[in-house]
Write a protein that holds these residues in place. Structure first.
Motif, PDB file in Angstrom:
ATOM      1  N   THR A   1      11.975   0.904 -11.424  1.00  0.00           N
ATOM      2  CA  THR A   1      10.995   0.297 -12.315  1.00  0.00           C
ATOM      3  C   THR A   1      10.089  -0.621 -11.518  1.00  0.00           C
ATOM      4  N   GLU A   2       8.869  -0.732 -12.000  1.00  0.00           N
ATOM      5  CA  GLU A   2       7.890  -1.598 -11.351  1.00  0.00           C
ATOM      6  C   GLU A   2       7.960  -3.023 -11.896  1.00  0.00           C
ATOM      7  N   LYS A   3       8.833  -3.224 -12.911  1.00  0.00           N
ATOM      8  CA  LYS A   3       8.862  -4.524 -13.593  1.00  0.00           C
ATOM      9  C   LYS A   3      10.065  -5.373 -13.175  1.00  0.00           C
ATOM     10  N   THR A   4       9.784  -6.559 -12.650  1.00  0.00           N
ATOM     11  CA  THR A   4      10.848  -7.425 -12.145  1.00  0.00           C
ATOM     12  C   THR A   4      11.874  -7.768 -13.219  1.00  0.00           C
TER      13      THR A   4
ATOM     14  N   SER B   1       0.820  -1.221   0.000  1.00  0.00           N
ATOM     15  CA  SER B   1       0.000   0.000   0.000  1.00  0.00           C
ATOM     16  C   SER B   1       0.852   1.269   0.000  1.00  0.00           C
ATOM     17  N   VAL B   2       2.169   1.095  -0.108  1.00  0.00           N
ATOM     18  CA  VAL B   2       3.062   2.260  -0.084  1.00  0.00           C
ATOM     19  C   VAL B   2       3.655   2.479  -1.483  1.00  0.00           C
ATOM     20  N   VAL B   3       3.640   3.719  -1.953  1.00  0.00           N
ATOM     21  CA  VAL B   3       4.174   4.039  -3.281  1.00  0.00           C
ATOM     22  C   VAL B   3       5.420   4.916  -3.146  1.00  0.00           C
ATOM     23  N   PHE B   4       6.447   4.597  -3.944  1.00  0.00           N
ATOM     24  CA  PHE B   4       7.682   5.380  -3.967  1.00  0.00           C
ATOM     25  C   PHE B   4       7.862   5.991  -5.361  1.00  0.00           C
ATOM     26  N   TYR B   5       7.326   7.184  -5.553  1.00  0.00           N
ATOM     27  CA  TYR B   5       7.407   7.858  -6.858  1.00  0.00           C
ATOM     28  C   TYR B   5       8.749   8.573  -7.006  1.00  0.00           C
ATOM     29  N   SER B   6       9.228   8.681  -8.232  1.00  0.00           N
ATOM     30  CA  SER B   6      10.367   9.579  -8.457  1.00  0.00           C
ATOM     31  C   SER B   6      10.221  10.275  -9.794  1.00  0.00           C
ATOM     32  N   SER B   7      10.768  11.468  -9.841  1.00  0.00           N
ATOM     33  CA  SER B   7      10.774  12.262 -11.066  1.00  0.00           C
ATOM     34  C   SER B   7      12.172  12.177 -11.650  1.00  0.00           C
ATOM     35  N   GLY B   8      12.279  12.281 -12.975  1.00  0.00           N
ATOM     36  CA  GLY B   8      13.517  11.927 -13.679  1.00  0.00           C
ATOM     37  C   GLY B   8      14.707  12.839 -13.532  1.00  0.00           C
ATOM     38  N   ARG B   9      14.685  13.732 -12.564  1.00  0.00           N
ATOM     39  CA  ARG B   9      15.837  14.613 -12.371  1.00  0.00           C
ATOM     40  C   ARG B   9      16.853  14.009 -11.389  1.00  0.00           C
TER      41      ARG B   9
ATOM     42  N   LEU C   1       3.333  -1.038  -8.861  1.00  0.00           N
ATOM     43  CA  LEU C   1       2.392  -0.104  -9.477  1.00  0.00           C
ATOM     44  C   LEU C   1       3.137   0.879 -10.384  1.00  0.00           C
ATOM     45  N   ASP C   2       2.609   1.080 -11.582  1.00  0.00           N
ATOM     46  CA  ASP C   2       3.110   2.166 -12.418  1.00  0.00           C
ATOM     47  C   ASP C   2       2.259   3.410 -12.129  1.00  0.00           C
ATOM     48  N   THR C   3       2.452   4.452 -12.921  1.00  0.00           N
ATOM     49  CA  THR C   3       1.757   5.706 -12.621  1.00  0.00           C
ATOM     50  C   THR C   3       0.235   5.556 -12.684  1.00  0.00           C
ATOM     51  N   VAL C   4      -0.248   4.941 -13.762  1.00  0.00           N
ATOM     52  CA  VAL C   4      -1.703   4.792 -13.900  1.00  0.00           C
ATOM     53  C   VAL C   4      -2.258   3.948 -12.749  1.00  0.00           C
ATOM     54  N   GLU C   5      -1.561   2.866 -12.426  1.00  0.00           N
ATOM     55  CA  GLU C   5      -2.045   1.994 -11.341  1.00  0.00           C
ATOM     56  C   GLU C   5      -1.961   2.691  -9.986  1.00  0.00           C
TER      57      GLU C   5
ATOM     58  N   ASN D   1       8.190  -3.903  -1.839  1.00  0.00           N
ATOM     59  CA  ASN D   1       7.394  -3.726  -3.058  1.00  0.00           C
ATOM     60  C   ASN D   1       8.239  -3.148  -4.183  1.00  0.00           C
ATOM     61  N   GLN D   2       7.637  -3.133  -5.380  1.00  0.00           N
ATOM     62  CA  GLN D   2       8.262  -2.461  -6.526  1.00  0.00           C
ATOM     63  C   GLN D   2       7.320  -1.368  -7.014  1.00  0.00           C
ATOM     64  N   ASN D   3       6.663  -0.736  -6.058  1.00  0.00           N
ATOM     65  CA  ASN D   3       5.770   0.372  -6.415  1.00  0.00           C
ATOM     66  C   ASN D   3       6.623   1.595  -6.687  1.00  0.00           C
ATOM     67  N   LEU D   4       7.277   1.570  -7.857  1.00  0.00           N
ATOM     68  CA  LEU D   4       8.252   2.603  -8.208  1.00  0.00           C
ATOM     69  C   LEU D   4       7.846   3.312  -9.498  1.00  0.00           C
ATOM     70  N   PRO D   5       6.653   3.924  -9.499  1.00  0.00           N
ATOM     71  CA  PRO D   5       6.294   4.665 -10.708  1.00  0.00           C
ATOM     72  C   PRO D   5       7.262   5.834 -10.852  1.00  0.00           C
ATOM     73  N   ASP D   6       7.538   6.238 -12.067  1.00  0.00           N
ATOM     74  CA  ASP D   6       8.313   7.472 -12.213  1.00  0.00           C
ATOM     75  C   ASP D   6       7.801   8.261 -13.399  1.00  0.00           C
ATOM     76  N   SER D   7       8.396   9.435 -13.586  1.00  0.00           N
ATOM     77  CA  SER D   7       7.885  10.308 -14.645  1.00  0.00           C
ATOM     78  C   SER D   7       7.975   9.613 -15.998  1.00  0.00           C
ATOM     79  N   SER D   8       8.894   8.687 -16.136  1.00  0.00           N
ATOM     80  CA  SER D   8       9.010   7.929 -17.383  1.00  0.00           C
ATOM     81  C   SER D   8       7.704   7.224 -17.750  1.00  0.00           C
ATOM     82  N   ASN D   9       6.942   6.842 -16.735  1.00  0.00           N
ATOM     83  CA  ASN D   9       5.639   6.210 -16.980  1.00  0.00           C
ATOM     84  C   ASN D   9       4.665   7.139 -17.715  1.00  0.00           C
ATOM     85  N   MET D  10       4.951   8.440 -17.699  1.00  0.00           N
ATOM     86  CA  MET D  10       4.055   9.395 -18.375  1.00  0.00           C
ATOM     87  C   MET D  10       4.680   9.900 -19.651  1.00  0.00           C
TER      88      MET D  10
END
Ligand SMILES: Nc1nc2c(c(=O)[nH]1)N[C@H]1C(S)=C(S)[C@@H](COP(=O)(O)OP(=O)(O)OC[C@H]3O[C@@H](n4cnc5c(=O)[nH]c(N)nc54)[C@H](O)[C@@H]3O)O[C@H]1N2
Ligand SMILES: Nc1nc2c(c(=O)[nH]1)N[C@H]1C(S)=C(S)[C@@H](COP(=O)(O)OP(=O)(O)OC[C@H]3O[C@@H](n4cnc5c(=O)[nH]c(N)nc54)[C@H](O)[C@@H]3O)O[C@H]1N2
Ligand SMILES: [Mo]
Length: 768
Positions: free
Chosen positions: A422-425, A151-159, A447-451, A177-186
């Motif tokens: 990345t969220e992908k193993t 239930s925890v998300v670790f977002y990062s922006s590409g800078r 989770l990716d950004t949309v998820e 977890n691999q809840n690592l969405p980043d700006s690349s997802n957008m």
């Protein structure tokens, strides 16, 4: 700080070139605007130099032999933005509740200056209050430790640097977890998915040198003048060698038409311009698959005729035979696709496509450059695959001057993926990490950004930690996302300036100010450097030398380490403090995890032009399942993912020349002739007439996504513009409110920001 008003709009066509005196005038305004003193401006000459700092703006490669001043107008804006003397202090927050600040514009929030202290949100007063770093880290730790890891998300922006990114990804995996969405997802996730499947690498295959060897450039959906201006030098040199540039873009973007080099005194004095595109095709938004299909159809027809007539082949049959898979079904599809459909879906007459096909059929080495105009569509991955199809037809991958050249966004967005964000193993060497650090890494996809958006809205995401960026503003579905954010148990934002995401607190909320890349970062072993990877897979060191905006700032690696120590059980194999004391030891750890990518990492940092990490596809080694480069037969001709309907338009959400993503530098989109406002709706005059709309009339846009949800953006100024019929343009992020979260690229989940289904709701008229 006075707030800048965005009224008194003035929209008149701009007649100058990209670069030129307009760019010099703009530069002269930038530093005073941020009140940057002259001694700090000297930092500029160190920008993008081997021993300097790497620009915090775009990811375009830096040449081996740097210009005396290796930066552009946009890079200067980004530097001045970070070095501003304005400060957003605890006193500022004492005067403003978040409820009030939510009425401020994005521009005013960031223009208020750099954050200076760690802050905790106090719900009783609805204000941020200063706190100690220890208090912040302790409460974050105490909140996250008992949570369900998923239930925890670790977002990062590409800078964020390679060093901080590596630690951040490791922290998430050790936490569970691999809840690592980043700006690349957008952004370029459509590239990462599309190129990986097609040619076995997730990145472009070309480097700056390739501009010297190509004889043609195909240019799709990237606004070089605003978003990667340093590339204009490469395009200009290519033009001077006679390279043909065929551009596909719904809008006539000035940087793709004409350029005057502001660093060339002769050009400046004589107002000499270089024409950039030799062909300009105003394809419909979402019409690129059709356009490329048309080009392929000509090639196949000419090839058939040549073979029948005993002439030299048009397709590179030897290459296709030796190196590719899937050619037959693709060509069958090309043959059966009707010209009527191609013309209708692309919005381009057959004759225009023939012009490009003629050049392409005789060119010996072709670069295909592209940006968000291809990736941010429901069929964004097919767009990318179609680019590869075209290149494969004539063997244009894996030789000098040829190959796919995606233009990445943030300055280290490609690098973050390289070191495990990345969220992908399958993209992470999990076994290596496990051996290196003695833990069991999660295998479930994260989770990716949309998820992550879905999770915030449905309440399954309970905590959101953001290493940079402005997630809430950058993602679709602004309304429901803002409504749901306060339900989070924890919201932690690591940032340099105040932005809209920070104004939406969770139950426990911290805003943690960090050093920027241009600033000195002194740790126990002395001043530190960090590293970033550019769009051409070259890795550069970056050394900040400016005085930090406040003595209370911590570096990103220090903040990540402190959080990691609080949320993870002690592990003798990870010495977070030693890493922070000396970033060279983080690079050693990165090398141990990725020995092929980073051999001898600490000794390759200062190579001029950066250290190239290599690219198998550029050697014609295809790391795909079949061991060959894969043609893809497209499923249809339109990339929009929705049907035509009466009154339905395709909205492209765009960047101005005066913004960096959600950071709004000002209200002046010089190249598009817009001054004093961002509330513009670009529209074809005939569409205006058909809808009974007048210039400057104020309208609203409504979502037309057939999902029953009302989404509305009010107050747009109708502006006649050279844009294909049926298409509209308006600025991001203000229009994200119109984007359904489920409107995204099918395979990559990139929000489909370049064809959003909308309809126009007319309101009142205004005069000039
Ligand atoms: N100064 C500055 N620099 C930046 C950024 C910034 O905001 N400001 N952002 C950074 C980031 S993160 C990124 S990802 C990049 C973004 O840089 P770009 O990839 O240039 O992204 P956009 O500005 O969104 O513009 C996309 C272009 O695609 C065109 N387009 C729209 N729809 C279509 C279509 O269907 N087909 C075709 N062929 N073209 C289409 C638009 O007219 C526009 O010219 O720039 C990076 N650099
Ligand atoms: N409609 C629509 N939506 C889009 C797009 C579009 O074209 N149309 N483009 C998409 C794309 S390509 C992208 S990349 C995303 C961008 O999404 P993000 O990367 O999340 O957003 P940015 O606007 O780049 O983030 C700006 C914030 O970053 C923080 N920041 C700046 N420098 C630093 C630093 O050094 N460290 C830290 N920790 N923080 C820092 C500042 O506080 C600033 O407010 O938006 C996406 N959203
Ligand atoms: Mo991006």
């Amino acid at each position: 700080m006075t707030k800048q008003k965005s009224d008194a709009p003035d929209i008149t066509p701009f007649k100058g070139p990209a670069g030129g005196w307009g760019s010099v005038r703009s530069l002269a305004e930038i530093f005073p605007r941020e009140r940057v003193p002259p001694e700090t401006m000297r930092e500029m000459v160190r920008q993008n130099k081997p021993d300097g700092f790497q620009c915090v703006s775009c990811a375009w490669p830096k040449p081996k032999h740097a210009h005396p001043v290796e930066f552009c107008e946009e890079g200067a804006k980004a530097t001045a933005w970070e070095l501003t003397t304005y400060r957003t202090t605890p006193e500022f927050f004492a005067q403003h509740t978040l409820t009030e600040l939510r009425t401020w514009k994005d521009y005013d929030l960031e223009q208020n200056g750099r954050l200076t202290h760690p802050l905790r949100y106090d719900a009783a007063t609805d204000k941020y209050v200063a706190c100690s770093w220890e208090e912040a880290f302790d409460e974050i730790g105490a909140t996250v430790r008992p949570m369900v890891p998923k239930s925890v998300v670790f977002y990062s922006s590409g800078r964020t640097s390679l060093e901080a990114s590596y630690m951040y990804g490791l922290m998430a995996r050790m936490y569970g977890n691999q809840n690592l969405p980043d700006s690349s997802n957008m952004c370029h996730e459509s590239t990462s998915v599309g190129l990986k499947a097609a040619i076995g690498v997730p990145v472009g295959t070309t480097r700056l040198e390739d501009f010297e060897h190509c004889d043609m450039i195909l240019f799709f959906g990237q606004n070089v003048g605003s978003n990667a201006p340093r590339m204009l030098h490469d395009l200009r040199s290519a033009r001077k060698r006679g390279v043909e540039i065929a551009t596909f873009n719904p809008l006539k973007e000035r940087g793709l038409e004409r350029f005057t080099d502001p660093q060339n005194p002769f050009e400046m004095a004589t107002l000499k311009e270089t024409n950039i595109s030799t062909q300009y095709h105003q394809v419909k938004a979402g019409g690129d698959i059709a356009a490329m299909m048309g080009i392929a159809k000509f090639l196949v027809e000419w090839h058939d005729a040549a073979i029948a007539g005993g002439e030299p082949a048009v397709l590179d049959t030897a290459f296709i035979e030796a190196h590719t898979n899937g050619f037959e079904p693709f060509v069958a599809k090309v043959r059966e696709t009707a010209w009527d459909d191609i013309e209708r879906e692309s919005g381009l007459p057959k004759a225009e496509l023939e012009e490009t096909a003629r050049l392409y059929a005789k060119a010996k080495a072709v670069l295909a450059i592209y940006g968000m105009g291809l990736t941010q569509h429901v069929k964004g991955v097919e767009n990318v695959r179609m680019v590869v199809n075209l290149l494969l037809l004539r063997g244009n991958i894996g030789k000098p001057g040829a190959g796919p050249t995606p233009v990445r966004g943030h300055s280290n967005v490609q690098g973050q993926r390289t070191v495990g964000i990345t969220e992908k193993t399958e993209l992470v060497p999990v076994e290596r990490l496990e051996a290196q650090y003695g833990f069991t890494a999660p295998r479930d996809k994260g989770l990716d950004t949309v998820e992550a958006c879905r999770g915030v809205i449905d309440g399954s995401v309970r905590a959101f930690i953001a290493l940079g960026g402005n997630f809430l503003r950058a993602v679709p579905e602004t309304g429901p996302m803002e409504a749901a954010w306060p339900n989070l148990d924890l919201s932690v934002q690591i940032a340099t300036k105040l932005n809209r995401n920070h104004l939406f607190p969770g139950r426990v909320t911290y805003l943690l100010p960090c050093l920027g890349r241009i600033e000195t970062d002194v740790q126990a072993s002395g001043p530190q450097i960090v590293t970033v990877e550019d769009s051409s897979s070259c890795i550069h060191a970056s050394r900040g030398k400016a005085t930090p905006a406040s003595e209370h700032l911590l570096s990103e690696p220090a903040i990540v380490a402190a959080i990691a120590k609080r949320i993870l059980p002690h592990n003798p194999k990870v010495d977070w403090d030693a890493w922070v004391a000396d970033y060279a030891t983080i690079r050693d750890a990165i090398e141990e995890t990725y020995p092929q990518v980073f051999p001898d990492f600490n000794n390759t940092l200062f190579e001029p032009g950066g250290h190239w990490k290599g690219n198998k596809a550029s050697e014609r080694i295809w790391l795909t399942e079949s061991g060959k480069a894969e043609f893809l037969t497209p499923t249809g001709l339109s990339a929009t993912g929705f049907a035509e309907a009466e009154g339905r338009f395709r909205l492209m959400t765009l960047r101005s020349n005066d913004q960096f993503n959600t950071t709004i530098y000002g209200y002046h989109d010089r190249f598009r002739g817009v001054k004093g406002t961002r509330d513009v709706l670009f529209m074809h005059a005939a569409d205006m007439a058909a809808a009974g709309l007048k210039e400057n009339q104020i309208v609203a846009l409504e979502s037309d996504a057939d999902d029953g949800i009302v989404r509305r953006r009010e107050g747009l100024i109708v502006t006649p513009y050279d844009i294909p019929r049926g298409c509209l343009g308006a600025y991001y992020p203000e229009c994200n409110v119109l984007m359904p979260v489920e409107h995204h690229a099918e395979e990559s989940h990139v929000p489909a920001a370049k064809s959003v289904p909308v309809r126009i709701v007319a309101r009142s008229s205004v005069g000039r």
